[in-house]
Scaffold this active site. Sequence first.
Site, PDB file in Angstrom:
ATOM      1  N   CYS A   1       1.153  -1.104  -0.072  1.00 38.62           N
ATOM      2  CA  CYS A   1       0.084   0.396   0.003  1.00 38.62           C
ATOM      3  C   CYS A   1       0.931   1.390   0.492  1.00 38.62           C
ATOM      4  CB  CYS A   1      -1.204   0.120   1.261  1.00 38.62           C
ATOM      5  SG  CYS A   1      -2.170  -1.178   1.449  1.00 38.62           S
TER       6      CYS A   1
ATOM      7  N   ARG B   1       3.334  -0.021  -4.984  1.00 42.42           N
ATOM      8  CA  ARG B   1       3.367  -1.187  -3.039  1.00 42.42           C
ATOM      9  C   ARG B   1       2.069  -1.315  -3.079  1.00 42.42           C
ATOM     10  NH1 ARG B   1       6.690   1.215   0.142  1.00 42.42           N
ATOM     11  NH2 ARG B   1       5.698   0.820   1.693  1.00 42.42           N
TER      12      ARG B   1
ATOM     13  N   TRP C   1      -3.098  -2.467  -1.366  1.00 46.56           N
ATOM     14  CA  TRP C   1      -2.226  -4.151  -1.881  1.00 46.56           C
ATOM     15  C   TRP C   1      -3.015  -4.848  -0.511  1.00 46.56           C
ATOM     16  CZ3 TRP C   1      -0.120  -9.011   0.702  1.00 46.56           C
ATOM     17  CH2 TRP C   1       0.131  -9.208   0.349  1.00 46.56           C
TER      18      TRP C   1
ATOM     19  N   ASN D   1      -1.414   1.986   5.421  1.00 51.89           N
ATOM     20  CA  ASN D   1      -0.151   1.271   4.882  1.00 51.89           C
ATOM     21  C   ASN D   1       0.210   0.506   6.334  1.00 51.89           C
ATOM     22  OD1 ASN D   1       3.209   1.337   4.172  1.00 51.89           O
ATOM     23  ND2 ASN D   1       1.793  -0.606   3.881  1.00 51.89           N
ATOM     24  N   GLY D   2      -0.133  -1.023   6.213  1.00 53.08           N
ATOM     25  CA  GLY D   2       0.342  -1.883   7.483  1.00 53.08           C
ATOM     26  C   GLY D   2      -0.257  -2.933   7.811  1.00 53.08           C
TER      27      GLY D   2
ATOM     28  N   GLU E   1      16.583 -17.593  -9.077  1.00 54.08           N
ATOM     29  CA  GLU E   1      15.680 -16.684  -9.339  1.00 54.08           C
ATOM     30  C   GLU E   1      15.077 -16.279 -10.907  1.00 54.08           C
ATOM     31  OE1 GLU E   1      15.692 -13.734  -7.891  1.00 54.08           O
ATOM     32  OE2 GLU E   1      15.405 -12.443  -9.823  1.00 54.08           O
TER      33      GLU E   1
ATOM     34  N   LYS F   1      11.554 -14.895 -11.507  1.00 52.05           N
ATOM     35  CA  LYS F   1      11.352 -14.505 -12.712  1.00 52.05           C
ATOM     36  C   LYS F   1      10.470 -15.142 -13.506  1.00 52.05           C
ATOM     37  CE  LYS F   1      12.689 -11.410 -11.126  1.00 52.05           C
ATOM     38  NZ  LYS F   1      13.470 -11.329  -9.901  1.00 52.05           N
TER      39      LYS F   1
ATOM     40  N   GLU G   1       6.800 -15.058 -11.635  1.00 57.02           N
ATOM     41  CA  GLU G   1       6.362 -14.126 -11.228  1.00 57.02           C
ATOM     42  C   GLU G   1       5.357 -12.641 -12.241  1.00 57.02           C
ATOM     43  OE1 GLU G   1       9.933 -11.794  -9.798  1.00 57.02           O
ATOM     44  OE2 GLU G   1       8.431 -10.900  -8.074  1.00 57.02           O
TER      45      GLU G   1
ATOM     46  N   HIS H   1      17.623 -37.206  -7.568  1.00 60.23           N
ATOM     47  CA  HIS H   1      16.430 -37.996  -6.710  1.00 60.23           C
ATOM     48  C   HIS H   1      15.602 -37.065  -6.746  1.00 60.23           C
ATOM     49  CE1 HIS H   1      21.187 -38.545  -5.300  1.00 60.23           C
ATOM     50  NE2 HIS H   1      21.053 -38.008  -5.680  1.00 60.23           N
TER      51      HIS H   1
ATOM     52  N   LYS I   1       5.868  -4.485  -4.208  1.00 60.46           N
ATOM     53  CA  LYS I   1       7.049  -4.196  -4.673  1.00 60.46           C
ATOM     54  C   LYS I   1       7.658  -3.993  -3.194  1.00 60.46           C
ATOM     55  CE  LYS I   1      10.717  -2.869  -6.997  1.00 60.46           C
ATOM     56  NZ  LYS I   1      11.107  -4.070  -7.691  1.00 60.46           N
TER      57      LYS I   1
HETATM   58  C1  F6R Z   1      11.320 -10.835  -7.079  1.00 60.91           C
HETATM   59  C2  F6R Z   1      11.043  -9.467  -6.291  1.00 60.91           C
HETATM   60  C3  F6R Z   1      10.876 -10.475  -4.395  1.00 60.91           C
HETATM   61  C4  F6R Z   1      11.650  -8.683  -3.441  1.00 60.91           C
HETATM   62  C5  F6R Z   1      11.528  -9.725  -1.529  1.00 60.91           C
HETATM   63  C6  F6R Z   1      12.430  -9.125  -1.538  1.00 60.91           C
HETATM   64  O1  F6R Z   1      11.262  -9.694  -8.577  1.00 60.91           O
HETATM   65  O2  F6R Z   1      11.076  -8.345  -6.070  1.00 60.91           O
HETATM   66  O3  F6R Z   1      10.736 -11.254  -4.640  1.00 60.91           O
HETATM   67  O4  F6R Z   1      12.886  -8.977  -3.480  1.00 60.91           O
HETATM   68  O5  F6R Z   1       9.807  -9.235  -1.752  1.00 60.91           O
HETATM   69  O6  F6R Z   1      12.232  -8.070  -1.100  1.00 60.91           O
HETATM   70  P1  F6R Z   1      12.934  -6.561  -0.227  1.00 60.91           P
HETATM   71  O7  F6R Z   1      14.829  -7.291  -1.509  1.00 60.91           O
HETATM   72  O8  F6R Z   1      12.814  -5.264  -1.346  1.00 60.91           O
HETATM   73  O9  F6R Z   1      13.463  -6.926   1.254  1.00 60.91           O
END
Ligand code: F6R
Length: 607
Positions: free
Chosen positions: A2, A27, A74, A98-99, A479, A483, A486, A502, A602
């Site tokens: 948020c 956010r 969010w 927010n929270g 990773e 990606k 996501e 395995h 994010k």
């Molecule tokens: C994936 C992504 C998330 C963040 C995770 C941690 O693309 O961005 O997996 O890496 O939410 O976020 P930070 O790095 O801000 O602690």
Amino acid sequence: MCGIVGIIDQKPVAKNIVSALKCLEYRGYDSAGIATLDKGHLECIRATGKLINLEKKLKKYSLPGTIGIGHTRWATHGEPSEQNAHPHTTEKVAVVHNGIIENFKELREMLNKKGYTTTTQTDTEVIAKLLTLYLDNNLSMKEALETTLKSLQGAFALAIISPMDLDKIYFARKGSPLVIGIGENSNYIASDAIALASYTHQVIYPEEGDWGYITQKNYQIFNKDNKVTKHPIHTLNLSTQTASKGAYRHFMEKEIFEQSTVLNETLSSYLTPEKNELSLPKFIFDKNKLNRLTIIACGTSYYAACIAKYWIEKYAKIPVEVDIASEFRYRQPALGSAENHACLFISQSGETIDTLEALRYVKAKGLPTISIVNVTHSSISRETDSMWPTFAGPEIGVASTKAFSCQLMTLACFTLGLAKTKINQKEFSDLLESLKSISMWLEKMPNLRQECLTAARTLAKATDVLYLGRGTNFPMALEGALKLKEISYIHAEAYAAGEMKHGPIALIDALTPIVALAPNDNLIEKTISNLQEASARGGKIISLGDAESLKKLETISIHTIEIPTVPTFIQPFILTLPMQLLAYETALLKGTDVDQPRNLAKSVTVE
Ligand code: F6R
């Protein structure tokens, strides 16, 4: 999650609130709303979905107020409906939050008994009702907030306006980020300074438990003990350009192609001005006594940590554990002593609540703490003993790209700092030189986009994809799979290539493409054997490698994506680009919302 904004100006604020919210849409983006005060009238407009829907509504019903608050959501409690969207209002207040208010059920029960009936599924509504209860009991707005804050458990950044106190926006923060912006004839609050870049570069970061208000020309901050407090004003170097896509179609695309520049900037910040020697922050522990390092992070930052484990153990010979923050903090981890055990926290946003709470846990045990963060005024950066910044610049695309590679760069420098006395001078210089060459290599892949697009056409038709790699290519595979999941919503899993036999090998069939991270390294023959085992069972392999490894993989690959031949140490940096582009091109073919994928946000400030 948020984003919240508050603006007091001489002129109507609705338009600027929407612009600021646009910078915070990363956010959360499942609903949005604005409330303003105009000549004592509280008016509120909300809409489900992205901000664009709110903007459309604002064209029909204008909000002329010069004091206002806004929110992009969010959802945590309650579906993303208009009723659950913020601001939450009564006749006497409008609140954005927010929270998470953890004790909202108890508060709701108490309020309902007193006749302050709640009508939404949100936790936030109780804040609006509590304030109203106290205002009805003739407390001033300031007293009502002070009293309300005493009842709230959980995390919050709040902005509140009230027709009972016409010239102020009240705020409070505990556990969620909040910044105050100081303008000429206007003042601001926001979840992130980036939202204020068009209006002011002068900002104040309230501390945990702080609350107060802004007026058009002034502000007042109280600490958690309700005493007046002051904090320094920082001048930020925020470009309004950072929040623009430029000529790119998506922020993610722009951020992928910015990597050679920001990696250079991050490396340069850890070199002497002549760029021939490392120039690192002082290590806050005795490198000779340190025999244990724990790295704690979430998501992509966690995968960066997993790569660093390989580097630090290999070159600095220090045992490294990597932990997912949400697991670490609740499993009562056995820690060493302050002399021999340090903890490193990695976070792009610096606000991830799981990582922040893990940090607080470690600090309470007295261990030295270091952070690697992109947002240098964030809570994690402020609360660690030593902060190593990354210089990725603001990352707007929700899926992390350039922040990840800059975390890797900072971790590589951290590794070299630890390894300096453990490896010979020649090896050290070679490693440092290889880091300096990364940006050049990233510019030297002329066919990359086309190769990724061709392979993406196969991925876009799949419902499941496997990613395989060995050594640092294993966390890189993790990773890469993240990606793809996501932004394309295709199910993807990553395994250490040697682990396939395995169990996971049972998943292989002709419909499940396998992305193999297979540049030439000391494990390549073993990786090829694992891929041959997969190919023999009908697996369709997309190989990412250099000329030499691709030659060996030619007969079993349906697509190849070539990267230059580089030293093993820097292979993760070079592989990052095709891995991200592969996900990006696949998502474009699937027609998903690349910058704001469904269900994500994010900055993850809830548990
Ligand atoms: C994936 C992504 C998330 C963040 C995770 C941690 O693309 O961005 O997996 O890496 O939410 O976020 P930070 O790095 O801000 O602690």
